[in-house]
Design an enzyme around this catalytic site. Structure first.
Site, PDB file in Angstrom:
ATOM      1  N   HIS A  61       0.853  -1.197   0.000  1.00 58.37           N
ATOM      2  CA  HIS A  61       0.000   0.000   0.000  1.00 58.37           C
ATOM      3  C   HIS A  61       0.886   1.244   0.000  1.00 58.37           C
ATOM      4  O   HIS A  61       2.108   1.139   0.084  1.00 58.37           O
ATOM      5  CB  HIS A  61      -0.966  -0.023   1.188  1.00 58.37           C
ATOM      6  CG  HIS A  61      -0.317   0.046   2.547  1.00 58.37           C
ATOM      7  ND1 HIS A  61       0.641  -0.852   2.979  1.00 58.37           N
ATOM      8  CD2 HIS A  61      -0.503   0.908   3.583  1.00 58.37           C
ATOM      9  CE1 HIS A  61       1.004  -0.552   4.215  1.00 58.37           C
ATOM     10  NE2 HIS A  61       0.333   0.517   4.602  1.00 58.37           N
ATOM     11  N   ASP A  65       5.815   4.472   5.183  1.00 59.47           N
ATOM     12  CA  ASP A  65       6.759   3.469   5.708  1.00 59.47           C
ATOM     13  C   ASP A  65       6.908   2.261   4.784  1.00 59.47           C
ATOM     14  O   ASP A  65       7.706   1.366   5.055  1.00 59.47           O
ATOM     15  CB  ASP A  65       6.389   3.036   7.148  1.00 59.47           C
ATOM     16  CG  ASP A  65       4.977   2.510   7.300  1.00 59.47           C
ATOM     17  OD1 ASP A  65       4.089   2.918   6.513  1.00 59.47           O
ATOM     18  OD2 ASP A  65       4.739   1.682   8.203  1.00 59.47           O
ATOM     19  N   HIS A  66       6.141   2.245   3.682  1.00 55.43           N
ATOM     20  CA  HIS A  66       6.238   1.125   2.735  1.00 55.43           C
ATOM     21  C   HIS A  66       6.718   1.553   1.345  1.00 55.43           C
ATOM     22  O   HIS A  66       6.969   0.703   0.503  1.00 55.43           O
ATOM     23  CB  HIS A  66       4.889   0.404   2.616  1.00 55.43           C
ATOM     24  CG  HIS A  66       4.469  -0.191   3.925  1.00 55.43           C
ATOM     25  ND1 HIS A  66       4.631  -1.525   4.224  1.00 55.43           N
ATOM     26  CD2 HIS A  66       3.965   0.393   5.039  1.00 55.43           C
ATOM     27  CE1 HIS A  66       4.214  -1.748   5.469  1.00 55.43           C
ATOM     28  NE2 HIS A  66       3.803  -0.596   5.982  1.00 55.43           N
ATOM     29  N   HIS A 138      -6.979  -2.639   5.588  1.00 57.22           N
ATOM     30  CA  HIS A 138      -6.230  -1.578   6.268  1.00 57.22           C
ATOM     31  C   HIS A 138      -7.040  -0.289   6.086  1.00 57.22           C
ATOM     32  O   HIS A 138      -8.112  -0.325   5.497  1.00 57.22           O
ATOM     33  CB  HIS A 138      -4.841  -1.485   5.607  1.00 57.22           C
ATOM     34  CG  HIS A 138      -3.834  -0.685   6.365  1.00 57.22           C
ATOM     35  ND1 HIS A 138      -3.743  -0.676   7.737  1.00 57.22           N
ATOM     36  CD2 HIS A 138      -2.822   0.128   5.931  1.00 57.22           C
ATOM     37  CE1 HIS A 138      -2.742   0.116   8.098  1.00 57.22           C
ATOM     38  NE2 HIS A 138      -2.169   0.613   7.029  1.00 57.22           N
TER      39      HIS A 138
HETATM   40 ZN   LIG Z   1       3.090   0.264   7.855  1.00 61.34          ZN
HETATM   41 ZN   LIG Z   2      -0.115   1.308   6.636  1.00 62.66          ZN
END
Ligand SMILES: [Zn+2]
Ligand SMILES: [Zn+2]
Length: 301
Positions: A61, A65-66, A138
């Site tokens: 996603h 942080d990804h 999420h």
């Molecule tokens: Zn995350």
């Molecule tokens: Zn996330």
């Protein structure tokens, strides 16, 4: 054989002793990366694996942080004079998000192929393996991934001889290819037994527990799953922020009858995940607290 490395095990922000969650695999000379937060390229360096064979990068996603480590990684790959195309896979909007990040990495010597995931699930045939993306739950659109490597059935010499198939064709048929001869067409099913158990790896992070995870992780050799919180009192936080506790992850591993589970994507406030593992192993015994650079080789049984 599939080489697997959990490059980092942190969620939200990189810490001095814990990089952000990302997974790297190596199979047949081609490498795949799932997620690329800030610092992921340093984690790859620390592991000592090469950037060069990375030909697929997938995103679960578009939370920072990804994905925020992508422009830096692209620049590094460009500086290494990569020319071969790079495939990026991710939720709808991938091309727009990546092109926005690429304002700071505009000139790359290699083409990027965008594959945006359509619908609840989609399977991609890549370099000798299948990658299936499946929708999870999420607070933005998010996908888990399952990587599967098939294994053909055993070559049956007796059957090949009985049918008078010439030996020079055996290795071709064994590879799953068809042969046209003057006498007619030879197909692999004429000489191969039933398909044997292959290799299966499932990676899922930033989600509540879902049936899609239980189904897609079914029987996996390795299941890498987020565990944001170990503290029992944070169960309601996990619901609110759409993450999981260690115990919820363990219950999925148990339901899906996976061989082994590694936890990852720890909250920055969680400094010693090991403390909670006895309790986790009461639910699912083959559970490990993921650590940066934790690695394994998955082989055909
Ligand atoms: Zn995350
Ligand atoms: Zn996330």
């Amino acid at each position: 054989m599939l080489d697997v490395c959990l490059l980092g095990s942190g969620g939200m922000m990189p810490l001095p002793y814990r990089w952000l969650t990302a997974l790297m695999t190596r199979f047949n000379g081609s490498s795949l990366l799932i997620d690329c937060g800030e610092g992921t390229q340093i984690a790859i360096k620390e592991k000592g694996w090469s950037f060069k064979p990375i030909d697929v990068i997938c995103f679960t996603h578009f939370h920072g942080d990804h994905i925020s480590g992508l422009p830096g990684l692209l620049l590094t790959m460009g500086n290494a004079d990569r020319r071969e195309p790079l495939t990026l896979i991710g939720p709808k909007g991938l091309e727009r998000v990546v092109n926005a990040l690429r304002v700071i990495a505009p000139e790359l010597p290699f083409p990027i192929i965008f594959r945006e995931i359509e619908g609840a699930e989609q399977t991609f045939a890549l370099n000798g393996y299948r990658l299936k993306a499946f929708r999870v739950n999420h607070n933005v659109v998010c996908y888990g991934y399952t990587m599967e490597i098939d294994r053909a059935g055993k070559f049956d010499v007796e059957r090949a001889r009985a049918q008078g198939i010439e030996q020079k064709y055996w290795s071709i048929l064994q590879k799953g290819e068809t042969v046209e001869t003057a006498e007619g067409r030879l197909t692999p099913d004429m000489v191969l037994g039933p398909a044997r158990k292959g290799i299966k790896l499932t990676y899922t992070t930033d989600t509540r527990p879902t049936n899609s995870i239980r189904e897609n992780a079914k029987g996996a050799d390795l299941f890498i799953c987020e565990g944001m919180y170990g503290e029992k009192e944070k169960a309601s936080k996990a619901v609110e922020y759409k993450h999981m506790t260690f115990y919820e992850a363990a219950q999925i591993a148990k339901d899906a009858q996976v061989k082994e589970m590694w936890l990852t994507h720890y909250s920055p406030s969680l400094t010693r995940p090991e403390e909670y593992m006895d309790e986790v192993r009461r639910i699912f015994p083959a559970a490990k607290a993921g650590k940066d650079r934790m690695s394994t080789e998955l082989t055909f049984s």
